[in-house]
Scaffold this active site. Structure first.
Site, PDB file in Angstrom:
ATOM      1  N   LYS A 239       0.856  -1.180   0.000  1.00  0.00           N
ATOM      2  CA  LYS A 239       0.000   0.000   0.000  1.00  0.00           C
ATOM      3  C   LYS A 239       0.888   1.224   0.000  1.00  0.00           C
ATOM      4  O   LYS A 239       2.017   1.184   0.485  1.00  0.00           O
ATOM      5  CB  LYS A 239      -0.863   0.022   1.272  1.00  0.00           C
ATOM      6  CG  LYS A 239      -2.121   0.817   1.134  1.00  0.00           C
ATOM      7  CD  LYS A 239      -3.144   0.004   0.392  1.00  0.00           C
ATOM      8  CE  LYS A 239      -4.509   0.589   0.406  1.00  0.00           C
ATOM      9  NZ  LYS A 239      -5.517  -0.417   0.036  1.00  0.00           N
TER      10      LYS A 239
HETATM   11  N1  GLU Z   1      -7.138  -0.066  -3.163  1.00  0.00           N
HETATM   12  C1  GLU Z   1      -7.897  -1.213  -3.466  1.00  0.00           C
HETATM   13  C2  GLU Z   1      -7.978  -2.140  -2.264  1.00  0.00           C
HETATM   14  O1  GLU Z   1      -7.829  -1.731  -1.134  1.00  0.00           O
HETATM   15  C3  GLU Z   1      -7.429  -1.911  -4.724  1.00  0.00           C
HETATM   16  C4  GLU Z   1      -6.030  -2.390  -4.753  1.00  0.00           C
HETATM   17  C5  GLU Z   1      -5.592  -2.867  -6.138  1.00  0.00           C
HETATM   18  O2  GLU Z   1      -6.422  -2.901  -7.036  1.00  0.00           O
HETATM   19  O3  GLU Z   1      -4.423  -3.188  -6.271  1.00  0.00           O
HETATM   20  O4  GLU Z   1      -8.265  -3.291  -2.387  1.00  0.00           O
END
Ligand code: GLU
Length: 549
Positions: A239
């Protein structure tokens, strides 16, 4: 090398066990333990008041106090010193409850060895120090407690367990970018955290929010690991975050900030390394700038460095609405399983961003009546159902729901307590807590947001028979279609929308079925079952790869 001195307070009324602990600790080659004893809770509290201890080893059954009371009373006197529960085999349930309530760890008296004891003490101290410093975050604490609970039930190898408690790789940057006025340079903190590199490249969103911290990004990266593993995607979790309010920036400022972020973190990201995607406060345009900056850097176009990009740049059909669509699929499947007719069901959706808006849209397409909805500006209630398309039009023109004429305004905190069949928290973390969980009045909680329910609330909802569809399952539609986008990009193929949605539905319903089977087999709630399913996969992969060197 000089041995490190560690002051231990051993709270134990059984002299035989006390002697055993002392003996085990004196065997340690690397640390010098000084053990002080207390045989009652009262004397333990007294000693903690005057001495300075690094760790407390606590027996919950003492002459003057029993069970969880012992832990909570000690905690009330000393908030900081890490506590490790010493538990008999029959009291494991109590011990794991204490861990959920904030104890660092528990050890079984029967199987204790010098290695398990010293390691547990070592990590308890490390974690406490870390939380007091750069990792400090209630979200990471929640993610770690959920993980520890599942790891104990799954019998995860303690070596792997300790490794997974914190992210593998982290980079922090102080990021300067020019404001629109000629001279002003703003500097903000930015992060990228990769939790597990064992499973393939890492994957996870990039969040722009004024309260983002390293601990929060770490928690979110950990949840990404479980999400990807539960969905059987070949990714570990990651993240990113920038501590900034994107609503206060112009489009040009956002672009400069995003390009600077990309260049600061260029060594970490890449289509085979770590693939960002949109999250709170970011969107397809921001992904396009990341892709462009990365491509300029390497000298050719690399669409697969991000997912969730505009379709014309190689983005996948269906990615934008995938998280909300996935939530609706899982709610639909759960309604089918419990015999709830979606045409007669009602829902409350907290949040009207990308996840909440699409969840509300697809739920209402399934016939569900949306009787409550909120965004940062207002909460609206209409027992006859809110017209979602009209709300979307209103937000398109006015940026927020405030002022729209389709429902009665209610206090934000009352929204979650409205009587309904499906409650979908799709906004922020930490929304359903011990404080309000007894007033939650629904049959299904579908977590669109990450970390909306605390551990205490989980237990309280479970005891009341409310089904909690956990975040790592319910909001995984986004990363599943991100995976499809990545695969399409690497193969230079495009799949039709129908195929994408069908494949996503298959992946999600398979994960739901596996989670339900685990929940029944282990007699645990769905969150713990989903976590066990996920961490068993990561644990197996770690074992097979082995430890380098
Ligand atoms: N931000 C989204 C999540 O928390 C998507 C992450 C992604 O598609 O890599 O799942």
């Amino acid at each position: 090398m000089a041995k490190q001195r560690i002051n231990v307070l051993l709270v134990e009324d059984n002299p035989v066990y006390s002697r055993l602990i002392q003996k085990l600790l004196t065997r340690s080659e690397h640390q010098d333990f000084k053990v002080s004893m207390a045989g009652t809770l009262e004397s333990a509290i007294e000693r903690l008041g005057v001495g300075s201890f690094d760790v407390v080893l606590l027996d919950l059954m003492l002459p003057d106090s029993a069970a969880l009371d012992t832990f909570y009373r000690l905690r009330a006197h000393d908030m900081r010193t890490p506590i490790i529960i010493q538990s008999a085999m029959d009291d494991v349930g109590l011990a794991s409850k204490a861990v959920e309530g904030g104890a660092e760890d528990y050890l079984l008296k029967d199987g204790i060895s010098s290695a398990t004891l010293t390691r547990s003490i070592h990590y308890a101290i490390e974690r406490t120090n870390a939380r007091g410093a750069e990792w400090s975050s209630s979200m990471l604490h929640l993610a770690q407690q959920q993980f520890l609970k599942a790891a104990y039930i799954a019998g995860l190898d303690p070596n792997i367990r300790q490794r997974l408690l914190f992210p593998e790789r982290t980079q922090i940057a102080a990021l300067p970018f020019k404001r629109d006025g000629v001279d002003q340079v703003e500097t903000v903190f930015a992060y990228r955290v990769q939790h597990v590199l064992t499973m393939g490249p890492t994957k996870g969103g990039l969040r722009y929010h004024p309260e983002v911290s390293l601990g929060e990004v770490a928690a979110l990266s950990m949840w990404m690991t479980w999400k990807c593993a539960l969905m059987k995607l070949p990714f570990g979790g990651a993240k990113g975050g920038v501590r900034v309010d994107p609503n206060t920036l112009s489009k040009d400022e956002l672009e400069r900030l995003t390009r600077r972020y990309t260049s600061e973190f260029i060594g970490m990201i890449g289509p085979d390394k770590d693939i960002p995607a949109p999250d709170m406060g970011t969107d397809a345009q921001i992904m396009a700038w990341i892709m462009d900056t990365y491509s300029e850097h390497v000298g050719y176009s690399v669409p697969s460095v991000v997912t969730g990009k505009p379709v014309v740049l190689g983005g996948s059909l269906g990615r934008h609405e995938a998280t909300g669509r996935g939530l609706a699929y899982l709610v639909g499947e759960t309604c089918r399983l419990i015999g709830l007719d979606t045409d007669r069901a009602t829902a409350v959706v907290q949040g009207f961003g990308n996840v909440g808006m699409h969840a509300a849209t697809f739920l209402s397409e399934m016939g569900v009546r949306i009787i409550g909805i909120s965004d940062v500006s207002v909460a609206l209630h209409n027992p006859n159902g809110l017209p979602i398309d009209k709300l979307k039009d209103y937000v398109r023109q006015n940026r927020q729901l405030f002022g729209c004429p389709y429902g009665e305004i209610i206090p934000g905190r009352d929204l979650l307590e409205l009587h309904c069949d499906i409650l979908a928290p799709c906004a922020l973390q930490n929304q359903i807590t011990a404080e309000n969980s007894l007033r939650i009045n629904c049959r299904i909680v579908a977590e669109g947001a990450n970390g909306p329910t605390t551990l205490e609330a989980d237990d309280m909802l479970d005891a009341r028979g409310i089904i909690v569809l956990p975040d790592i399952l319910t909001n995984a539609g986004g990363v599943v279609v991100s995976y499809f986008e990545w695969v399409q990009g690497l193969q230079n193929l495009t799949w039709p929308l129908k195929e994408i949605n069908n494949r996503m539905r298959d992946v999600l319903t398979d994960a739901l079925a596996r989670t339900q089977r685990r929940a029944q087999a282990e007699k645990v709630d769905l969150r713990t079952a989903a976590m066990i399913e996920a961490l068993s996969r990561v644990g197996a992969a770690s074992h097979l790869r082995g430890l380098f060197p």
